[in-house]
Scaffold this active site. Sequence first.
Site, PDB file in Angstrom:
ATOM      1  N   ARG A 111     -32.864 -10.525   9.067  1.00  0.00           N
ATOM      2  CA  ARG A 111     -32.426 -11.676   9.684  1.00  0.00           C
ATOM      3  C   ARG A 111     -32.396 -12.864   8.750  1.00  0.00           C
ATOM      4  O   ARG A 111     -31.391 -13.806   8.965  1.00  0.00           O
ATOM      5  CB  ARG A 111     -33.505 -12.076  10.750  1.00  0.00           C
ATOM      6  CG  ARG A 111     -32.705 -12.177  12.128  1.00  0.00           C
ATOM      7  CD  ARG A 111     -33.606 -12.277  13.297  1.00  0.00           C
ATOM      8  NE  ARG A 111     -33.719 -11.171  14.082  1.00  0.00           N
ATOM      9  CZ  ARG A 111     -32.887 -11.038  14.970  1.00  0.00           C
ATOM     10  NH1 ARG A 111     -31.745 -11.934  15.149  1.00  0.00           N
ATOM     11  NH2 ARG A 111     -32.758  -9.864  15.767  1.00  0.00           N
TER      12      ARG A 111
ATOM     13  N   ASP B 101     -22.421 -11.851  16.694  1.00  0.00           N
ATOM     14  CA  ASP B 101     -23.547 -11.961  17.598  1.00  0.00           C
ATOM     15  C   ASP B 101     -24.187 -10.807  18.041  1.00  0.00           C
ATOM     16  O   ASP B 101     -24.686 -10.392  19.201  1.00  0.00           O
ATOM     17  CB  ASP B 101     -23.043 -12.488  19.016  1.00  0.00           C
ATOM     18  CG  ASP B 101     -24.081 -13.071  19.962  1.00  0.00           C
ATOM     19  OD1 ASP B 101     -25.382 -13.217  19.317  1.00  0.00           O
ATOM     20  OD2 ASP B 101     -23.853 -13.033  21.047  1.00  0.00           O
TER      21      ASP B 101
ATOM     22  N   ASN C  27     -30.800 -28.746  21.606  1.00  0.00           N
ATOM     23  CA  ASN C  27     -30.886 -27.446  22.594  1.00  0.00           C
ATOM     24  C   ASN C  27     -30.600 -26.273  21.629  1.00  0.00           C
ATOM     25  O   ASN C  27     -30.479 -25.158  22.199  1.00  0.00           O
ATOM     26  CB  ASN C  27     -29.524 -27.314  23.702  1.00  0.00           C
ATOM     27  CG  ASN C  27     -28.310 -27.551  23.008  1.00  0.00           C
ATOM     28  OD1 ASN C  27     -28.021 -27.879  21.731  1.00  0.00           O
ATOM     29  ND2 ASN C  27     -27.188 -27.636  23.634  1.00  0.00           N
TER      30      ASN C  27
ATOM     31  N   LEU D  10     -25.427 -24.927  17.691  1.00  0.00           N
ATOM     32  CA  LEU D  10     -24.779 -25.625  16.643  1.00  0.00           C
ATOM     33  C   LEU D  10     -23.634 -26.755  17.412  1.00  0.00           C
ATOM     34  O   LEU D  10     -22.810 -26.491  18.178  1.00  0.00           O
ATOM     35  CB  LEU D  10     -23.727 -24.613  15.960  1.00  0.00           C
ATOM     36  CG  LEU D  10     -23.231 -25.296  14.509  1.00  0.00           C
ATOM     37  CD1 LEU D  10     -23.999 -25.476  13.520  1.00  0.00           C
ATOM     38  CD2 LEU D  10     -21.685 -24.695  14.111  1.00  0.00           C
TER      39      LEU D  10
ATOM     40  N   CYS E  12     -30.421 -39.192  21.645  1.00  0.00           N
ATOM     41  CA  CYS E  12     -30.039 -38.739  22.956  1.00  0.00           C
ATOM     42  C   CYS E  12     -31.039 -37.288  23.330  1.00  0.00           C
ATOM     43  O   CYS E  12     -31.345 -36.587  22.511  1.00  0.00           O
ATOM     44  CB  CYS E  12     -28.736 -38.101  22.827  1.00  0.00           C
ATOM     45  SG  CYS E  12     -28.064 -37.187  24.358  1.00  0.00           S
TER      46      CYS E  12
ATOM     47  N   CYS F   2     -29.849 -32.967  26.954  1.00  0.00           N
ATOM     48  CA  CYS F   2     -30.232 -31.679  27.126  1.00  0.00           C
ATOM     49  C   CYS F   2     -31.550 -31.126  27.632  1.00  0.00           C
ATOM     50  O   CYS F   2     -31.833 -30.451  28.682  1.00  0.00           O
ATOM     51  CB  CYS F   2     -29.641 -30.795  25.713  1.00  0.00           C
ATOM     52  SG  CYS F   2     -30.564 -31.149  24.363  1.00  0.00           S
TER      53      CYS F   2
ATOM     54  N   SER G 138     -30.150 -18.426  31.058  1.00  0.00           N
ATOM     55  CA  SER G 138     -29.389 -17.308  30.773  1.00  0.00           C
ATOM     56  C   SER G 138     -30.233 -16.216  30.423  1.00  0.00           C
ATOM     57  O   SER G 138     -29.729 -14.975  30.654  1.00  0.00           O
ATOM     58  CB  SER G 138     -28.893 -17.694  29.044  1.00  0.00           C
ATOM     59  OG  SER G 138     -27.614 -18.642  29.408  1.00  0.00           O
TER      60      SER G 138
ATOM     61  N   LYS H 149     -34.503  -7.579  32.544  1.00  0.00           N
ATOM     62  CA  LYS H 149     -34.188  -6.553  33.516  1.00  0.00           C
ATOM     63  C   LYS H 149     -34.905  -6.357  34.737  1.00  0.00           C
ATOM     64  O   LYS H 149     -34.685  -5.610  35.650  1.00  0.00           O
ATOM     65  CB  LYS H 149     -34.066  -5.266  32.822  1.00  0.00           C
ATOM     66  CG  LYS H 149     -33.408  -5.344  31.508  1.00  0.00           C
ATOM     67  CD  LYS H 149     -31.701  -5.694  31.538  1.00  0.00           C
ATOM     68  CE  LYS H 149     -30.928  -6.122  30.402  1.00  0.00           C
ATOM     69  NZ  LYS H 149     -29.646  -6.829  30.655  1.00  0.00           N
TER      70      LYS H 149
ATOM     71  N   CYS I 207     -26.833 -27.225  29.649  1.00  0.00           N
ATOM     72  CA  CYS I 207     -27.356 -28.105  28.389  1.00  0.00           C
ATOM     73  C   CYS I 207     -26.062 -28.513  27.364  1.00  0.00           C
ATOM     74  O   CYS I 207     -26.036 -29.377  26.623  1.00  0.00           O
ATOM     75  CB  CYS I 207     -28.509 -27.699  27.499  1.00  0.00           C
ATOM     76  SG  CYS I 207     -27.818 -26.071  26.751  1.00  0.00           S
TER      77      CYS I 207
END
Length: 309
Positions: A61, A134, A155, A158, A192, A195, A217, A224, A245
């Site tokens: 990673r 992804d 959030n 990018l 700000c 989000c 999400s 599951k 967001c």
Amino acid sequence: MTNLSDKYAGIIKSQAKKLGFDFCGIAKAEFLEEEAPKLEQWLNQHYHGEMAYMANHFDKRLDPTKLVDGAKTVVSLIYNYYPSERLSEGPEDYKLAKYAYGQDYHFVIKDKLKRLLAVLQEKIGEFGGKAFVDSAPVMERQWAQKSGLGWLGKNSLLLNKQMGSFFFLAELIIDLEVSPDPPMVKDYCGTCTKCIDACPTEAIVKPGVVNGSHCISYFTIELKEQIPQEVKGKFDNWIFGCDICQDVCPWNRFSKAHKEPLFDPHPDLKQLRKKDWEEITAETFNKVFKKSAVKRTKFSGLLRNINFQ
């Protein structure tokens, strides 16, 4: 860097544009030293929930040379998915994340990346590399920032000054030396906190850090098992993914409609209203979502999400 490395950068960017990518940035393939402790802490706090795969391949990673032998360059690409019109989103309507309106982006973009790689090998000569969308242990947002495509918002997504955040990220990791772009070091979010304030499940624990296991999400796609009762009534009718967001982010006022026909919704999907969703059959699910990312949650998962609202 040699003139040849500059020339390669120019070829890569012009060919990426021809294939419909909105932005292309280049970074040197190296160990992401700054990210290592952040990733370790995020995992230790169990913010990945049931997403066990997030804890796998820790070294890969952080180090692209462990993914592609002899890797010298990471090419980051942006591909827009902002729809020309939203599916009906009245107060009573069920909602899907906008990235899932059309065909599954994994396949659409992977095809484009393979074409890009083939064209580049034709124009530059043989070199090794792999395409990623992804699905592999690649820290795509960090590489995109490193190659100057944007900064990480509060959030954790990018953000790009020209188009906000409704886009997919993809990468080519190659063993070719290419002139890198300067990283984006400035954060244009300022004070700000829209989000953070808007997230109904308080998943954004601090600027730039999301507890993935509290995200809508996550609950509607990754989890599951049964959704915990303590979040009942907080989903605002999102049944696959969530855009809250992003919808409140001021930078997304610059979003423009994509030009990718494969991301347009299935005609039947546009017709679905609340009652239709509640009475959806496996046959309709398989027809409407045959090539869609929504298949990830399976018919039973989608029913669970609808019934949980």
